[in-house]
Design an enzyme around this catalytic site. Structure first.
Site, PDB file in Angstrom:
ATOM      1  N   HIS A  83      -4.883  14.505  -7.097  1.00  0.00           N
ATOM      2  CA  HIS A  83      -3.898  13.532  -6.646  1.00  0.00           C
ATOM      3  C   HIS A  83      -2.717  13.609  -7.605  1.00  0.00           C
ATOM      4  O   HIS A  83      -2.863  13.373  -8.812  1.00  0.00           O
ATOM      5  CB  HIS A  83      -4.488  12.124  -6.626  1.00  0.00           C
ATOM      6  CG  HIS A  83      -5.594  11.961  -5.627  1.00  0.00           C
ATOM      7  ND1 HIS A  83      -6.678  11.135  -5.822  1.00  0.00           N
ATOM      8  CD2 HIS A  83      -5.778  12.546  -4.412  1.00  0.00           C
ATOM      9  CE1 HIS A  83      -7.486  11.203  -4.765  1.00  0.00           C
ATOM     10  NE2 HIS A  83      -6.957  12.046  -3.904  1.00  0.00           N
ATOM     11  N   GLU A  86      -2.024  10.987 -10.303  1.00  0.00           N
ATOM     12  CA  GLU A  86      -3.062  10.665 -11.289  1.00  0.00           C
ATOM     13  C   GLU A  86      -2.949  11.694 -12.404  1.00  0.00           C
ATOM     14  O   GLU A  86      -3.403  12.832 -12.279  1.00  0.00           O
ATOM     15  CB  GLU A  86      -4.434  10.656 -10.621  1.00  0.00           C
ATOM     16  CG  GLU A  86      -4.544   9.557  -9.563  1.00  0.00           C
ATOM     17  CD  GLU A  86      -5.852   9.603  -8.772  1.00  0.00           C
ATOM     18  OE1 GLU A  86      -6.742  10.401  -9.127  1.00  0.00           O
ATOM     19  OE2 GLU A  86      -5.964   8.836  -7.800  1.00  0.00           O
ATOM     20  N   HIS A 190      -9.689  12.296 -12.490  1.00  0.00           N
ATOM     21  CA  HIS A 190      -8.843  11.428 -11.668  1.00  0.00           C
ATOM     22  C   HIS A 190      -8.352  10.242 -12.509  1.00  0.00           C
ATOM     23  O   HIS A 190      -8.623  10.142 -13.695  1.00  0.00           O
ATOM     24  CB  HIS A 190      -9.620  10.924 -10.451  1.00  0.00           C
ATOM     25  CG  HIS A 190      -9.831  11.949  -9.402  1.00  0.00           C
ATOM     26  ND1 HIS A 190      -9.086  12.011  -8.240  1.00  0.00           N
ATOM     27  CD2 HIS A 190     -10.707  12.991  -9.324  1.00  0.00           C
ATOM     28  CE1 HIS A 190      -9.490  13.026  -7.492  1.00  0.00           C
ATOM     29  NE2 HIS A 190     -10.479  13.641  -8.138  1.00  0.00           N
ATOM     30  N   GLU A 281     -13.035   9.225 -13.602  1.00  0.00           N
ATOM     31  CA  GLU A 281     -11.859   8.358 -13.486  1.00  0.00           C
ATOM     32  C   GLU A 281     -11.507   7.897 -14.895  1.00  0.00           C
ATOM     33  O   GLU A 281     -12.289   7.209 -15.549  1.00  0.00           O
ATOM     34  CB  GLU A 281     -12.167   7.162 -12.582  1.00  0.00           C
ATOM     35  CG  GLU A 281     -12.594   7.529 -11.168  1.00  0.00           C
ATOM     36  CD  GLU A 281     -11.412   7.814 -10.244  1.00  0.00           C
ATOM     37  OE1 GLU A 281     -10.257   7.616 -10.697  1.00  0.00           O
ATOM     38  OE2 GLU A 281     -11.643   8.213  -9.095  1.00  0.00           O
TER      39      GLU A 281
END
EC number: 3.4.17.12
Length: 447
Positions: A83, A86, A190, A281
């Protein structure tokens, strides 16, 4: 003596010094090319393809034999910036590269890791998205998707339901890349939360979806891998640093338990590429301010290194016929934890199975022959930077031409769709039932 040239040679290693800023495509490429030039004996830079707008998808390989696979040396990979908005993972991987190459021969842990592992690092899978971000935001920015407005982490074939989306150039490049290497372990980086998430991301009743989870046959290994990363990150392991998000006990979650995701990369890696992958994440804010980058590096450095070392879990070896010929495409699985797409030996007859310490029965299957069973015991204390090595000599002469080069039983369709619900791993407990109710009640919108 040419003193200017001498000084240039002395200063070359310093060229790779990396600041804590966001590096756009040209700056990133310049850094990677400088590293590849200055550390040519342990690095290899190549592009696995191009983005929609023609930007290279760079991968830097670090290892003693960076340009080619070596028997017995497992392949590891990190991928970031799927992404485009990110951004923390992208910068962390650049600093990880810098740390690896400058520590070789100085830090025994890093030196052993480079000696024993072929490490592939892709700082940006979505360079078009990153360049499209004009107004960085903590929650969403134009640039999350690729140039064609596709979410790359919803763009892979799915084993649970048909994913009828147009496959993007970045996705196709990664899928092709996975077919060219024997990847064993991976993580994709991410942002937008602080948690280590493990497969499955999608699910059906047979994998436990009725109980708000979806478990692989290797759930014990995946939980261990996620804990390995999260436990070394001082903020991630708290589980509640992102105040507006869910709480994650010990900084770990099952992907489906968090929210179902169709067409994700980590499920694809596990099912069709024989590669264990988790999702990391790394920041509550997707695109944090540059001045916070040093603290992200400090909080993740130990985790990034320790996670790479886990590629040496379990057992590895080659399968031979009675004449000592390596046998490719042979199924090698642990009894009672078979994969829906069976794991097979590579073209060198190699297999790698990530396993925790314990006793296992290995089932080796060659078409036209009875399964060959052998017992192995993975010791509590693993060998230094190496899985347990066990070559398997089959009591017959293999007919290599008769062993299929591909796996016809594993088309890229929803393989789990019609699987009966019989797995013991999906049986609920009272505790799990209560946790499930809490998850349903507090479930937030998707990242």
């Amino acid at each position: 003596m040419d003193f200017p040239c001498l000084w240039l040679q002395l200063l070359l290693p310093l060229v790779t010094a990396l600041d804590f800023n966001y590096h756009h495509q040209e700056e990133m490429e310049a850094f990677l090319k400088t590293v590849a030039q200055n550390y040519s004996s342990i690095t290899h830079l190549h592009s696995i393809g191009k983005s929609v707008k023609g930007r290279n998808l760079w991968v830097l390989v670090v290892g003693r034999s960076p340009k080619e696979h070596r028997i017995g040396i497992p392949e590891f990979k990190y991928v970031a910036n799927m992404h485009g908005d990110e951004t923390v993972g992208r910068e962390l991987l650049l600093h990880l590269i810098n740390h690896l190459v400058t520590s070789d021969g100085k830090d025994p842990e890093i030196t052993n890791l480079i000696n024993s592992t072929r490490i592939h690092i892709m700082p940006s899978m979505n360079p078009d998205g990153f360049e499209a971000v004009k107004k960085p935001d903590c929650y969403y920015s134009i640039g999350r998707e690729n140039y064609n407005q596709y979410d790359l982490n919803r763009n892979f074939p799915d084993a649970f339901e048909y994913n009828n989306v147009s496959r993007q150039p970045e996705t196709e490049a990664v899928m092709k890349w996975l077919n060219t290497e024997t990847f064993v372990l991976s993580a994709n980086l991410h942002g937008g939360a602080l948690v280590a998430s493990y497969p499955f991301d999608n699910g059906v009743q047979a994998t436990g979806a009725l109980y708000s989870r979806s478990l692989t046959p290797d759930d014990d290994v995946f939980q261990y891998l996620a804990h390995t990363y999260a436990s070394r990150n001082p903020n991630m392991k708290k589980g509640d640093e992102c105040k507006s998000k869910m709480n994650f006990p010990n900084g770990v979650t099952n992907g489906y338990s968090w929210y179902p995701l169709q067409g994700g990369m980590q499920d694809y890696n596990y099912i069709w590429a024989q590669c264990f992958e988790i999702t990391l994440e790394l920041s509550c804010c997707k695109y944090p301010r540059e001045e916070k980058l040093p603290s992200f590096w400090n909080n993740n450095k130990a985790s990034l290194i320790e996670y790479m070392k886990q590629v040496h879990l379990g057992i590895k070896g080659q399968v031979f016929d009675q004449n000592g010929n390596p046998l490719p495409h042979v199924i090698v699985e642990v009894q009672d934890r078979k994969h829906i797409c069976p794991y097979r030996t590579n073209k060198y007859g190699e297999y790698y199975l990530l396993l925790l310490p314990g006793s296992y029965i290995i089932n080796v299957t060659v078409p036209g022959h009875e399964p060959y069973l052998t017992k192995v015991i993975i010791p509590e204390k693993s060998q230094n930077f190496s899985a347990l090595k066990k070559d398997i000599l089959l009591p017959f002469q293999g007919q290599l031409d008769s062993i299929p080069a591909s796996n016809p039983s594993c088309p890229m369709i929803p393989l789990y769709r019609n699987l009966p619900s019989h797995s013991a791993a999906t049986k609920p407990s009272l505790f799990l039932f209560l946790v499930t109710l809490l998850h349903i009640f507090f479930k937030q919108s998707k990242m």
